[in-house]
Design a protein around this motif. Structure first.
Motif, PDB file in Angstrom:
ATOM      1  N   TYR A 115      45.869  51.732  31.801  1.00  0.00           N
ATOM      2  CA  TYR A 115      47.051  52.600  31.862  1.00  0.00           C
ATOM      3  C   TYR A 115      47.310  53.212  33.238  1.00  0.00           C
ATOM      4  O   TYR A 115      47.751  54.347  33.330  1.00  0.00           O
ATOM      5  CB  TYR A 115      46.976  53.705  30.808  1.00  0.00           C
ATOM      6  CG  TYR A 115      46.851  53.174  29.407  1.00  0.00           C
ATOM      7  CD1 TYR A 115      47.937  52.559  28.794  1.00  0.00           C
ATOM      8  CD2 TYR A 115      45.650  53.256  28.722  1.00  0.00           C
ATOM      9  CE1 TYR A 115      47.821  52.050  27.512  1.00  0.00           C
ATOM     10  CE2 TYR A 115      45.534  52.752  27.440  1.00  0.00           C
ATOM     11  CZ  TYR A 115      46.617  52.148  26.842  1.00  0.00           C
ATOM     12  OH  TYR A 115      46.499  51.639  25.580  1.00  0.00           O
ATOM     13  N   GLN A 116      47.066  52.454  34.280  1.00  0.00           N
ATOM     14  CA  GLN A 116      47.430  52.898  35.620  1.00  0.00           C
ATOM     15  C   GLN A 116      48.903  52.577  35.853  1.00  0.00           C
ATOM     16  O   GLN A 116      49.457  51.676  35.236  1.00  0.00           O
ATOM     17  CB  GLN A 116      46.569  52.195  36.674  1.00  0.00           C
ATOM     18  CG  GLN A 116      45.114  52.557  36.625  1.00  0.00           C
ATOM     19  CD  GLN A 116      44.902  54.030  36.916  1.00  0.00           C
ATOM     20  OE1 GLN A 116      45.461  54.569  37.851  1.00  0.00           O
ATOM     21  NE2 GLN A 116      44.118  54.683  36.074  1.00  0.00           N
ATOM     22  N   PRO A 117      49.554  53.292  36.746  1.00  0.00           N
ATOM     23  CA  PRO A 117      50.970  52.983  37.036  1.00  0.00           C
ATOM     24  C   PRO A 117      51.115  51.567  37.601  1.00  0.00           C
ATOM     25  O   PRO A 117      50.179  51.009  38.185  1.00  0.00           O
ATOM     26  CB  PRO A 117      51.358  54.020  38.092  1.00  0.00           C
ATOM     27  CG  PRO A 117      50.324  55.072  38.039  1.00  0.00           C
ATOM     28  CD  PRO A 117      49.085  54.449  37.493  1.00  0.00           C
ATOM     29  N   SER A 118      52.291  51.000  37.435  1.00  0.00           N
ATOM     30  CA  SER A 118      52.526  49.635  37.916  1.00  0.00           C
ATOM     31  C   SER A 118      52.387  49.546  39.429  1.00  0.00           C
ATOM     32  O   SER A 118      52.079  48.483  39.965  1.00  0.00           O
ATOM     33  CB  SER A 118      53.904  49.148  37.477  1.00  0.00           C
ATOM     34  OG  SER A 118      54.905  50.003  37.977  1.00  0.00           O
ATOM     35  N   GLN A 119      52.593  50.649  40.140  1.00  0.00           N
ATOM     36  CA  GLN A 119      52.420  50.643  41.595  1.00  0.00           C
ATOM     37  C   GLN A 119      50.991  50.276  41.971  1.00  0.00           C
ATOM     38  O   GLN A 119      50.764  49.593  42.972  1.00  0.00           O
ATOM     39  CB  GLN A 119      52.771  51.998  42.184  1.00  0.00           C
ATOM     40  CG  GLN A 119      54.241  52.260  42.241  1.00  0.00           C
ATOM     41  CD  GLN A 119      54.555  53.539  43.003  1.00  0.00           C
ATOM     42  OE1 GLN A 119      53.673  54.340  43.299  1.00  0.00           O
ATOM     43  NE2 GLN A 119      55.808  53.717  43.334  1.00  0.00           N
ATOM     44  N   VAL A 120      50.035  50.719  41.186  1.00  0.00           N
ATOM     45  CA  VAL A 120      48.627  50.404  41.462  1.00  0.00           C
ATOM     46  C   VAL A 120      48.410  48.897  41.367  1.00  0.00           C
ATOM     47  O   VAL A 120      47.725  48.296  42.198  1.00  0.00           O
ATOM     48  CB  VAL A 120      47.694  51.176  40.497  1.00  0.00           C
ATOM     49  CG1 VAL A 120      46.250  50.728  40.648  1.00  0.00           C
ATOM     50  CG2 VAL A 120      47.827  52.671  40.713  1.00  0.00           C
ATOM     51  N   MET A 121      49.010  48.273  40.353  1.00  0.00           N
ATOM     52  CA  MET A 121      48.887  46.826  40.203  1.00  0.00           C
ATOM     53  C   MET A 121      49.443  46.113  41.430  1.00  0.00           C
ATOM     54  O   MET A 121      48.807  45.204  41.974  1.00  0.00           O
ATOM     55  CB  MET A 121      49.629  46.349  38.961  1.00  0.00           C
ATOM     56  CG  MET A 121      49.569  44.838  38.790  1.00  0.00           C
ATOM     57  SD  MET A 121      50.846  44.147  37.749  1.00  0.00           S
ATOM     58  CE  MET A 121      52.327  44.552  38.614  1.00  0.00           C
ATOM     59  N   PHE A 122      50.619  46.521  41.884  1.00  0.00           N
ATOM     60  CA  PHE A 122      51.217  45.878  43.053  1.00  0.00           C
ATOM     61  C   PHE A 122      50.378  46.102  44.309  1.00  0.00           C
ATOM     62  O   PHE A 122      50.204  45.187  45.118  1.00  0.00           O
ATOM     63  CB  PHE A 122      52.650  46.372  43.278  1.00  0.00           C
ATOM     64  CG  PHE A 122      53.636  45.787  42.311  1.00  0.00           C
ATOM     65  CD1 PHE A 122      53.942  44.439  42.337  1.00  0.00           C
ATOM     66  CD2 PHE A 122      54.253  46.593  41.373  1.00  0.00           C
ATOM     67  CE1 PHE A 122      54.852  43.900  41.459  1.00  0.00           C
ATOM     68  CE2 PHE A 122      55.168  46.069  40.485  1.00  0.00           C
ATOM     69  CZ  PHE A 122      55.469  44.718  40.516  1.00  0.00           C
ATOM     70  N   MET A 123      49.866  47.300  44.477  1.00  0.00           N
ATOM     71  CA  MET A 123      49.017  47.576  45.642  1.00  0.00           C
ATOM     72  C   MET A 123      47.764  46.706  45.630  1.00  0.00           C
ATOM     73  O   MET A 123      47.372  46.158  46.668  1.00  0.00           O
ATOM     74  CB  MET A 123      48.623  49.055  45.669  1.00  0.00           C
ATOM     75  CG  MET A 123      49.717  49.974  46.093  1.00  0.00           C
ATOM     76  SD  MET A 123      49.092  51.656  46.134  1.00  0.00           S
ATOM     77  CE  MET A 123      50.581  52.570  45.963  1.00  0.00           C
ATOM     78  N   ILE A 124      47.138  46.571  44.469  1.00  0.00           N
ATOM     79  CA  ILE A 124      45.940  45.741  44.369  1.00  0.00           C
ATOM     80  C   ILE A 124      46.280  44.286  44.673  1.00  0.00           C
ATOM     81  O   ILE A 124      45.526  43.600  45.385  1.00  0.00           O
ATOM     82  CB  ILE A 124      45.284  45.894  42.982  1.00  0.00           C
ATOM     83  CG1 ILE A 124      44.720  47.305  42.816  1.00  0.00           C
ATOM     84  CG2 ILE A 124      44.170  44.860  42.794  1.00  0.00           C
ATOM     85  CD1 ILE A 124      44.225  47.620  41.410  1.00  0.00           C
ATOM     86  N   LEU A 125      47.408  43.797  44.169  1.00  0.00           N
ATOM     87  CA  LEU A 125      47.806  42.411  44.445  1.00  0.00           C
ATOM     88  C   LEU A 125      48.055  42.181  45.933  1.00  0.00           C
ATOM     89  O   LEU A 125      47.606  41.174  46.501  1.00  0.00           O
ATOM     90  CB  LEU A 125      49.058  42.051  43.650  1.00  0.00           C
ATOM     91  CG  LEU A 125      48.878  41.744  42.178  1.00  0.00           C
ATOM     92  CD1 LEU A 125      50.225  41.519  41.519  1.00  0.00           C
ATOM     93  CD2 LEU A 125      47.986  40.542  41.984  1.00  0.00           C
ATOM     94  N   VAL A 126      48.766  43.088  46.568  1.00  0.00           N
ATOM     95  CA  VAL A 126      49.075  42.939  47.994  1.00  0.00           C
ATOM     96  C   VAL A 126      47.788  43.010  48.820  1.00  0.00           C
ATOM     97  O   VAL A 126      47.562  42.185  49.720  1.00  0.00           O
ATOM     98  CB  VAL A 126      50.100  44.006  48.434  1.00  0.00           C
ATOM     99  CG1 VAL A 126      50.217  44.062  49.940  1.00  0.00           C
ATOM    100  CG2 VAL A 126      51.453  43.734  47.806  1.00  0.00           C
ATOM    101  N   ILE A 127      46.944  43.969  48.522  1.00  0.00           N
ATOM    102  CA  ILE A 127      45.700  44.121  49.282  1.00  0.00           C
ATOM    103  C   ILE A 127      44.772  42.940  49.043  1.00  0.00           C
ATOM    104  O   ILE A 127      44.132  42.456  49.981  1.00  0.00           O
ATOM    105  CB  ILE A 127      45.033  45.464  48.935  1.00  0.00           C
ATOM    106  CG1 ILE A 127      45.870  46.613  49.500  1.00  0.00           C
ATOM    107  CG2 ILE A 127      43.608  45.532  49.461  1.00  0.00           C
ATOM    108  CD1 ILE A 127      45.459  47.985  49.029  1.00  0.00           C
ATOM    109  N   SER A 128      44.703  42.430  47.817  1.00  0.00           N
ATOM    110  CA  SER A 128      43.837  41.277  47.569  1.00  0.00           C
ATOM    111  C   SER A 128      44.367  40.032  48.271  1.00  0.00           C
ATOM    112  O   SER A 128      43.585  39.187  48.727  1.00  0.00           O
ATOM    113  CB  SER A 128      43.669  41.027  46.074  1.00  0.00           C
ATOM    114  OG  SER A 128      44.869  40.574  45.491  1.00  0.00           O
ATOM    115  N   GLY A 129      45.686  39.904  48.393  1.00  0.00           N
ATOM    116  CA  GLY A 129      46.244  38.788  49.166  1.00  0.00           C
ATOM    117  C   GLY A 129      45.864  38.879  50.630  1.00  0.00           C
ATOM    118  O   GLY A 129      45.493  37.881  51.255  1.00  0.00           O
ATOM    119  N   PHE A 130      45.932  40.088  51.176  1.00  0.00           N
ATOM    120  CA  PHE A 130      45.533  40.294  52.571  1.00  0.00           C
ATOM    121  C   PHE A 130      44.037  40.018  52.756  1.00  0.00           C
ATOM    122  O   PHE A 130      43.640  39.300  53.684  1.00  0.00           O
ATOM    123  CB  PHE A 130      45.860  41.723  53.001  1.00  0.00           C
ATOM    124  CG  PHE A 130      45.199  42.139  54.286  1.00  0.00           C
ATOM    125  CD1 PHE A 130      45.578  41.571  55.480  1.00  0.00           C
ATOM    126  CD2 PHE A 130      44.189  43.084  54.291  1.00  0.00           C
ATOM    127  CE1 PHE A 130      44.971  41.938  56.670  1.00  0.00           C
ATOM    128  CE2 PHE A 130      43.574  43.463  55.458  1.00  0.00           C
ATOM    129  CZ  PHE A 130      43.968  42.891  56.660  1.00  0.00           C
TER     130      PHE A 130
END
Length: 148
Positions: A115-130
């Motif tokens: 139940y984390q905000p969707s922003q956390v999901m996007f941040m994790i995806l972007v950082i994991s791509g980097f």
């Protein structure tokens, strides 16, 4: 230092500079509204798409500039072929890079489960791509220096 080592170092440095400068450029545009607003999803969608395009174009331009500078400074051409060692190193770098990204993807999906905000999901995806891009460059550099 070989051509492949220099190219790996340039790729690593350029990935860090591209990602860092793009994040600094986009940070002031972060929407201040609610965490689940339509504007937030639009922001993160454009963030990922524009980062992908900017990163690809910048890597191509940097690769061309690197090859020109390499040829001018060393009077050597880029190696025209890749032997078995080059292919093996490339495969290991891709494997490590994909592993890091998939791990980040799983963490991003896990953030939605807890139940984390969707922003956390996007941040994790972007950082994991980097981090996966950096991991691939570091793996190549390591294997070209130490062997397979």
């Amino acid at each position: 230092m070989t051509y492949q080592e220099k190219k790996s170092i340039v790729s690593l440095i350029s990935a860090i500079i591209i990602f860092g400068s793009y994040c600094l450029y986009m940070y002031p545009r972060l929407p201040a509204g609610g965490l689940e607003s339509e504007e937030t999803f639009r922001y993160w969608g454009s963030f990922v798409l524009i980062l992908t395009v900017v990163s690809i174009v910048a890597h191509i331009i940097i690769s061309i500039i690197f090859n020109i500078v390499f040829r001018i400074t060393t009077r050597e051409k880029e190696p025209a072929f890749a032997d078995e060692l080059d292919r093996l190193i490339e495969l290991r770098a891709h494997r490590n890079s994909f592993f890091v990204f998939i791990l980040g993807f799983l963490f991003a999906m896990g953030s939605l489960i807890i139940y984390q905000p969707s922003q956390v999901m996007f941040m994790i995806l972007v950082i994991s791509g980097f981090i996966s891009d950096v991991t691939g460059s570091i793996t190549k550099l390591y294997h070209y220096r130490k062997g397979v």
